[in-house]
Design a protein around this motif. Structure first.
Motif, PDB file in Angstrom:
ATOM      1  N   LEU A 121      -1.833 -10.149 -13.805  1.00  0.00           N
ATOM      2  CA  LEU A 121      -2.951 -10.198 -14.217  1.00  0.00           C
ATOM      3  C   LEU A 121      -4.316  -8.947 -14.479  1.00  0.00           C
ATOM      4  CD1 LEU A 121      -5.630 -11.771 -15.988  1.00  0.00           C
ATOM      5  CD2 LEU A 121      -6.453 -12.375 -13.608  1.00  0.00           C
ATOM      6  N   GLY A 122      -3.658  -8.278 -13.062  1.00  0.00           N
ATOM      7  CA  GLY A 122      -4.591  -6.687 -13.828  1.00  0.00           C
ATOM      8  C   GLY A 122      -3.501  -6.308 -14.876  1.00  0.00           C
ATOM      9  N   GLY A 123      -2.655  -5.607 -14.487  1.00  0.00           N
ATOM     10  CA  GLY A 123      -1.081  -5.347 -15.834  1.00  0.00           C
ATOM     11  C   GLY A 123      -2.502  -5.817 -17.074  1.00  0.00           C
ATOM     12  N   ALA A 181      -7.979  -4.515   5.743  1.00  0.00           N
ATOM     13  CA  ALA A 181      -6.694  -3.509   5.612  1.00  0.00           C
ATOM     14  C   ALA A 181      -6.881  -2.119   5.470  1.00  0.00           C
ATOM     15  CB  ALA A 181      -6.378  -4.045   4.476  1.00  0.00           C
ATOM     16  N   HIS A 182      -6.076  -1.760   6.168  1.00  0.00           N
ATOM     17  CA  HIS A 182      -5.898  -0.107   5.763  1.00  0.00           C
ATOM     18  C   HIS A 182      -5.596   0.071   4.467  1.00  0.00           C
ATOM     19  CE1 HIS A 182      -5.296   0.276  10.043  1.00  0.00           C
ATOM     20  NE2 HIS A 182      -6.148  -0.675   9.680  1.00  0.00           N
ATOM     21  N   LEU A 183      -6.884   0.556   3.924  1.00  0.00           N
ATOM     22  CA  LEU A 183      -6.443   1.257   2.104  1.00  0.00           C
ATOM     23  C   LEU A 183      -6.547   2.738   1.950  1.00  0.00           C
ATOM     24  CD1 LEU A 183      -7.459  -2.271   0.720  1.00  0.00           C
ATOM     25  CD2 LEU A 183      -4.916  -1.552   1.086  1.00  0.00           C
ATOM     26  N   PRO A 184      -5.945   2.983   1.045  1.00  0.00           N
ATOM     27  CA  PRO A 184      -4.774   2.587   0.232  1.00  0.00           C
ATOM     28  C   PRO A 184      -4.010   2.801   0.715  1.00  0.00           C
ATOM     29  CG  PRO A 184      -5.312   5.090  -0.744  1.00  0.00           C
ATOM     30  CD  PRO A 184      -5.986   4.333   0.451  1.00  0.00           C
ATOM     31  N   THR A 185      -2.146   2.146   0.468  1.00  0.00           N
ATOM     32  CA  THR A 185      -0.967   2.245   1.444  1.00  0.00           C
ATOM     33  C   THR A 185      -0.623   2.869   0.626  1.00  0.00           C
ATOM     34  OG1 THR A 185      -0.248   0.457  -0.080  1.00  0.00           O
ATOM     35  CG2 THR A 185      -1.530  -0.410   1.733  1.00  0.00           C
ATOM     36  N   PRO A 186       0.818   3.789   1.191  1.00  0.00           N
ATOM     37  CA  PRO A 186       1.354   4.810   0.648  1.00  0.00           C
ATOM     38  C   PRO A 186       1.898   4.351  -0.713  1.00  0.00           C
ATOM     39  CG  PRO A 186       1.670   4.695   2.643  1.00  0.00           C
ATOM     40  CD  PRO A 186       1.018   3.680   2.855  1.00  0.00           C
ATOM     41  N   TYR A 222      -4.857  -8.475  -5.327  1.00  0.00           N
ATOM     42  CA  TYR A 222      -3.884  -7.283  -5.845  1.00  0.00           C
ATOM     43  C   TYR A 222      -4.062  -7.401  -7.459  1.00  0.00           C
ATOM     44  CZ  TYR A 222      -0.729  -7.056  -2.576  1.00  0.00           C
ATOM     45  OH  TYR A 222       0.148  -6.791  -1.237  1.00  0.00           O
ATOM     46  N   LEU A 223      -5.347  -7.768  -7.777  1.00  0.00           N
ATOM     47  CA  LEU A 223      -6.035  -6.997  -8.616  1.00  0.00           C
ATOM     48  C   LEU A 223      -6.309  -5.673  -8.475  1.00  0.00           C
ATOM     49  CD1 LEU A 223      -8.560 -10.223 -10.830  1.00  0.00           C
ATOM     50  CD2 LEU A 223      -6.302  -8.730 -11.243  1.00  0.00           C
ATOM     51  N   LEU A 224      -7.347  -5.745  -7.813  1.00  0.00           N
ATOM     52  CA  LEU A 224      -7.878  -4.020  -6.655  1.00  0.00           C
ATOM     53  C   LEU A 224      -6.897  -2.984  -6.627  1.00  0.00           C
ATOM     54  CD1 LEU A 224     -10.367  -4.945  -4.483  1.00  0.00           C
ATOM     55  CD2 LEU A 224     -10.303  -3.400  -6.575  1.00  0.00           C
ATOM     56  N   ALA A 225      -5.467  -3.849  -5.772  1.00  0.00           N
ATOM     57  CA  ALA A 225      -4.169  -3.466  -6.100  1.00  0.00           C
ATOM     58  C   ALA A 225      -4.010  -2.668  -7.197  1.00  0.00           C
ATOM     59  CB  ALA A 225      -3.035  -4.593  -4.884  1.00  0.00           C
ATOM     60  N   SER A 226      -4.086  -3.078  -8.083  1.00  0.00           N
ATOM     61  CA  SER A 226      -3.355  -2.813  -9.221  1.00  0.00           C
ATOM     62  C   SER A 226      -4.194  -1.724  -9.674  1.00  0.00           C
ATOM     63  CB  SER A 226      -3.893  -3.711 -10.498  1.00  0.00           C
ATOM     64  OG  SER A 226      -3.426  -5.156 -10.625  1.00  0.00           O
TER      65      SER A 226
END
Length: 350
Positions: A218-220, A28-33, A184-188
């Motif tokens: 869960l991340g939140g 993935a190209h991260l972080p996304t905007p 999406y834990l990482l995305a949090s």
């Protein structure tokens, strides 16, 4: 609040380190905007909140989308298990099938799609066209009846294994099921860091329901974030979706050795924006699609992101979100679907 009273709060780096122990292949190209949407806000009236768009349509690989974050962990597990092929089961216009077929091509695997019959089987365009381009093996199930689907899927798995293939069963492998929540834990963490850079906190996150919404909820909770996740079902009843989210999030928690779990009530789940049924554009979703396009040049699709955005639009218009709050819309991708719905879109936005 996402966090449940009495739950342990983890540090961001602590959570990143725990997730970092899992097998992962970075694509993935991260972080996304994280982008402002001022014209969309203005179009929703003087009492509209600040609206930010998390551009997970821009994850890069094979036209992007939220599932690219999932597949980093799924591919790690595929490699760990020595699989040489993968099997999925989806309809013709499935983002999931397109991305997994592309993943297989990228890493030298064979991809097999058990295709569920649908009204979008012809003409070949959108995601189905992309499946052909990347070389997926497409097996047509005889009908959409559950017994026929399961029998066809089992036959494909059995035939491959009889040939000595090491097959990764994408829909049923337990790690595969948890992979989306891990992403999406990482995305949090990524999202909290972007909000810090803007000097703002977010009270609401809207997105189509699934393992991505499970991971953000869960991340939140783990990070003590102030947001409330609003998971918008595009297919199943809310109770079914909530149970699925908890199972996915808690599968991820088990992989990470966490005692903290996602529980019913930790996110808001609604089935009020499905419309007629899955795969059929709704009037509200098409209005949201046109609104995003004509105010922000933001392209959402009529099956997933358009319906999820319509829930945000409704909440703002109903006064359920205050003008002093900040809401995030997670754009989960799905652009290729749009081309399969030209007739419905043109009629709906005329």
């Amino acid at each position: 609040m996402a966090q449940t009273t009495g739950a342990r709060v983890y540090g961001r780096q602590e959570l990143v380190d725990l997730i970092g122990a899992l097998p992962r292949v970075r694509i993935a190209h991260l972080p996304t905007p994280l982008e402002e949407a001022p014209r969309l806000r203005a179009a929703l009236g003087p009492d509209a909140p600040r609206i930010l768009i998390k551009r997970d349509d821009l994850t890069g690989f094979a036209l992007g989308g939220n599932k690219v974050r999932h597949m980093e962990f799924r591919m790690g597990d595929i490699r760990a298990k020595g699989a040489d092929s993968l099997v999925v089961m989806n309809v013709a216009q499935s983002n999931h099938a397109r991305l997994h077929s592309s993943l297989a091509a990228r890493f030298g695997l064979d991809a097999y799609i058990v295709k569920i019959p649908s009204r979008k089987d012809e003409p070949v365009n959108g995601n189905l066209l992309l499946d052909h381009i990347v070389g997926a093996h497409i097996i047509n199930a005889p009908s959409a009846a559950p017994d026929d689907l399961q029998a066809t899927f089992a036959r494909v798995l059995g035939d491959l294994r009889a040939q000595g293939r090491v097959v990764y069963d994408v829909p049923n492998d337990p790690v595969s099921k948890a992979a989306g929540a891990c992403g999406y834990l990482l995305a949090s963490v990524e999202l909290l860091e972007q909000l810090d850079a803007l000097g703002v906190s977010a009270q609401h996150i809207f997105l189509a329901s699934g393992t991505s919404s499970a991971g953000l909820a869960l991340g939140g909770k783990l990070l003590g974030a102030p947001w409330r996740v609003h998971a918008i079902s595009i297919d199943n009843p809310a109770a079914t979706v909530e149970a699925y989210m908890c199972a996915a999030a808690n599968g991820a928690a088990a992989l990470l050795g966490l005692a903290e779990l996602l529980e019913p009530g930790d996110a808001d789940v609604t089935d009020a924006f499905i419309g007629e049924r899955y795969g059929v554009p709704s009037a509200a979703g098409l209005e949201a699609l046109a609104l995003a396009g004509r105010t922000e040049g933001l392209i959402v699709d009529p099956v997933y992101t358009g319906k999820a955005l319509s829930a945000l639009v409704h909440a703002v218009r109903a006064g359920e979100i205050g003008r002093d709050e900040t809401v995030i819309f997670v754009h989960t991708g799905g652009l290729p679907i749009t081309f399969a719905y030209a007739e419905e879109i043109l009629e709906g936005i005329a």
